[in-house]
Design a protein around this motif. Structure first.
Motif, mmCIF file in Angstrom:
data_model
loop_
_atom_site.group_PDB
_atom_site.id
_atom_site.type_symbol
_atom_site.label_atom_id
_atom_site.label_comp_id
_atom_site.label_asym_id
_atom_site.label_seq_id
_atom_site.Cartn_x
_atom_site.Cartn_y
_atom_site.Cartn_z
ATOM 1 N N GLN A 72 -2.291 27.774 26.948
ATOM 2 C CA GLN A 72 -3.339 28.545 26.282
ATOM 3 C C GLN A 72 -4.267 27.610 25.508
ATOM 4 O O GLN A 72 -3.808 26.847 24.670
ATOM 5 N N ALA A 73 -5.550 27.677 25.829
ATOM 6 C CA ALA A 73 -6.553 26.916 25.091
ATOM 7 C C ALA A 73 -7.918 27.506 25.467
ATOM 8 O O ALA A 73 -7.986 28.448 26.256
ATOM 9 N N ASP A 74 -8.967 26.933 24.954
ATOM 10 C CA ASP A 74 -10.299 27.487 25.206
ATOM 11 C C ASP A 74 -10.849 26.937 26.524
ATOM 12 O O ASP A 74 -11.894 26.285 26.564
ATOM 13 N N TYR A 75 -10.137 27.227 27.616
ATOM 14 C CA TYR A 75 -10.574 26.741 28.924
ATOM 15 C C TYR A 75 -11.646 27.653 29.502
ATOM 16 O O TYR A 75 -11.640 28.857 29.250
ATOM 17 N N LYS A 76 -12.544 27.105 30.323
ATOM 18 C CA LYS A 76 -13.625 27.894 30.933
ATOM 19 C C LYS A 76 -13.276 28.423 32.325
ATOM 20 O O LYS A 76 -13.787 29.458 32.737
ATOM 21 N N HIS A 77 -12.447 27.689 33.057
ATOM 22 C CA HIS A 77 -12.122 28.030 34.452
ATOM 23 C C HIS A 77 -11.540 29.447 34.538
ATOM 24 O O HIS A 77 -10.498 29.742 33.946
#
Ligand code: ZN
Length: 132
Positions: A72-77
């Motif tokens: 969990q993180a602020d990924y865009k994909h």
């Protein structure tokens, strides 16, 4: 000729020793002397060489990879599996091993590991052996 090894993973992240399967390809093609390329054609899996004598080693590698690249993180994909893509790029998609007398020339403690980062899935590994 490219040979395909099939690997069915059972966990989200997992290392699977494929050394014996790669060596079977080497023997089948009777490679007295040459090189063997082991290539993973996936964007969320990889291949690496490391210790198989102590199973804690691949466990520790996975543990730390999972710590430094959290799920969990602020990924865009949008597919939601960015950490698997990142781990695959860090580990890499291929290894090359020297072959002598129909055997892989590996260090005493070394093995070839298929690295799953977005399992469980049915995966494949391509192996190409070149004489000379
Ligand atoms: Zn993706």
């Amino acid at each position: 000729m490219v040979e395909t090894i099939y690997v069915n993973t059972t966990k989200r992240t997992q290392f699977i020793d494929i050394t014996t399967k790669v060596e079977e390809v080497v023997k089948k093609h009777n490679i007295d002397d040459g090189i063997c390329v082991v290539y993973v054609p996936h964007t969320t899996a990889g291949v690496t060489i490391n210790e198989n004598a102590d199973p804690s080693v691949p466990e520790d590698i996975l543990k730390i990879l999972n710590q430094i690249i959290p799920w969990q993180a602020d990924y865009k994909h949008l597919e939601g599996n960015s950490p698997a893509h990142i781990k695959a790029s860090l580990i890499g998609s291929s290894v090359t091993v020297i072959v002598e007398n129909n055997r892989l020339v590996l260090g005493t403690w070394q093995a070839i590991f298929f690295c799953e980062f977005d399992g469980p899935r049915n995966r494949k590994v391509w192996v190409k052996c070149i004489k000379g």
